[in-house]
Design a protein around this motif. Sequence first.
Motif, mmCIF file in Angstrom:
data_model
loop_
_atom_site.group_PDB
_atom_site.id
_atom_site.type_symbol
_atom_site.label_atom_id
_atom_site.label_comp_id
_atom_site.label_asym_id
_atom_site.label_seq_id
_atom_site.Cartn_x
_atom_site.Cartn_y
_atom_site.Cartn_z
ATOM 1 N N ARG A 133 14.693 -0.591 5.809
ATOM 2 C CA ARG A 133 13.730 -1.561 5.245
ATOM 3 C C ARG A 133 12.563 -1.734 6.213
ATOM 4 O O ARG A 133 12.122 -2.853 6.467
ATOM 5 C CB ARG A 133 14.428 -2.895 4.995
ATOM 6 N N ALA A 134 12.093 -0.634 6.785
ATOM 7 C CA ALA A 134 11.120 -0.748 7.883
ATOM 8 C C ALA A 134 9.727 -1.112 7.389
ATOM 9 O O ALA A 134 9.246 -0.579 6.384
ATOM 10 C CB ALA A 134 11.070 0.560 8.661
ATOM 11 N N ARG A 135 9.106 -2.021 8.113
ATOM 12 C CA ARG A 135 7.747 -2.486 7.795
ATOM 13 C C ARG A 135 6.932 -2.565 9.075
ATOM 14 O O ARG A 135 7.442 -3.031 10.105
ATOM 15 C CB ARG A 135 7.784 -3.892 7.176
ATOM 16 N N ILE A 136 5.672 -2.156 8.991
ATOM 17 C CA ILE A 136 4.731 -2.371 10.089
ATOM 18 C C ILE A 136 3.594 -3.220 9.538
ATOM 19 O O ILE A 136 3.023 -2.901 8.489
ATOM 20 C CB ILE A 136 4.166 -1.034 10.628
ATOM 21 N N VAL A 137 3.301 -4.311 10.238
ATOM 22 C CA VAL A 137 2.163 -5.159 9.867
ATOM 23 C C VAL A 137 1.146 -5.065 10.997
ATOM 24 O O VAL A 137 1.462 -5.354 12.154
ATOM 25 C CB VAL A 137 2.596 -6.621 9.660
ATOM 26 N N VAL A 138 -0.060 -4.665 10.649
ATOM 27 C CA VAL A 138 -1.144 -4.559 11.618
ATOM 28 C C VAL A 138 -2.026 -5.793 11.438
ATOM 29 O O VAL A 138 -2.582 -6.014 10.356
ATOM 30 C CB VAL A 138 -1.959 -3.270 11.369
ATOM 31 N N VAL A 139 -2.135 -6.606 12.497
ATOM 32 C CA VAL A 139 -2.980 -7.799 12.390
ATOM 33 C C VAL A 139 -4.424 -7.372 12.672
ATOM 34 O O VAL A 139 -4.817 -7.115 13.804
ATOM 35 C CB VAL A 139 -2.511 -8.926 13.327
ATOM 36 N N SER A 140 -5.170 -7.258 11.580
ATOM 37 C CA SER A 140 -6.551 -6.795 11.643
ATOM 38 C C SER A 140 -7.474 -7.998 11.475
ATOM 39 O O SER A 140 -7.119 -9.127 11.826
ATOM 40 C CB SER A 140 -6.773 -5.741 10.557
#
Length: 241
Positions: A133-140
């Motif tokens: 259930r992998a997720r990457i969130v990039v705080v842009s």
Amino acid sequence: MGTNKTIALVSGANRGIGLAIAAGLARRDVHVLLGCRDLDRGEEAAAALRADDLQVWPVQLDTTDDASVTALAALIARDYGHLDVLVDNAGIGLDYDPTLSVVERLERTLAVNVVGTVRLTEAMIPLLEKSDRARIVVVSSSLGSFGLRADPSWAYADTKMPTYQASKAALNSLTVSYAGDLAAKGIKVNAVCPGYTATAATGFAGTRTPEQAAVIAIAFALIDGEGPTGSFVDDSGELPW
Ligand SMILES: NC(=O)c1ccc[n+]([C@@H]2O[C@H](COP(=O)([O-])OP(=O)(O)OC[C@H]3O[C@@H](n4cnc5c(N)ncnc54)[C@H](OP(=O)(O)O)[C@@H]3O)[C@@H](O)[C@H]2O)c1
């Protein structure tokens, strides 16, 4: 230290938006690793959350330092064997620092916001690949959006932070690249804008609280299998790149 919970790592989590993201994830029963450059400051931040009954674990993380990033990847591999959520939150903005030239501002900002994010993400991908259930969130930031900047009626059209804006535009491009590369492995990668927020980075002048800013990052850290990848969003929906 094994756990059946979702395991998340948040960079730059000792204060500001990163801390609020970490707290919000912990409130949703996520096992949160607080990535902190200074472990003492991380322990202080963790103690405050624990006083609120939230379980979080500070870990040393300087995204500009290969040894720090490598050591953290080894620690997560040893203690958990995988990672479910990476929140690439650590970031700086130096456009208003009068002691630096434009070249110095750009070099230092890219080193943290872009190269640091890639260094951390690359180190964590093998651990994320072991999650189902992998997720990457990039705080842009919307300040990195060419589409919004082209609109003279946009609320921040007059904001001039050229090196910060360039760094976030580069991050947006990398988000699209990672989303494409990692789609086959089921890893979703999305960029979020937290909005103009009262943190040290804005001299606490922002109009939103860190808790409000964190909502979109938390949502995309935990999106289900039907959720998007390769998107750029804020609380009000999709943003132009
Ligand atoms: N505030 C806003 O209005 C706003 C708007 C849009 C996007 N953002 C983005 O939101 C993110 C968080 O910003 P914020 O407002 O919460 O800023 P902040 O309060 O200044 O927090 C930044 C965090 O990043 C950490 N950091 C800086 N350099 C690092 C490095 N080399 N390695 C690891 N961590 C590092 C800081 O650690 P130290 O405490 O050790 O310095 C701190 O924990 C940033 O990516 C920012 O660009 C903010």
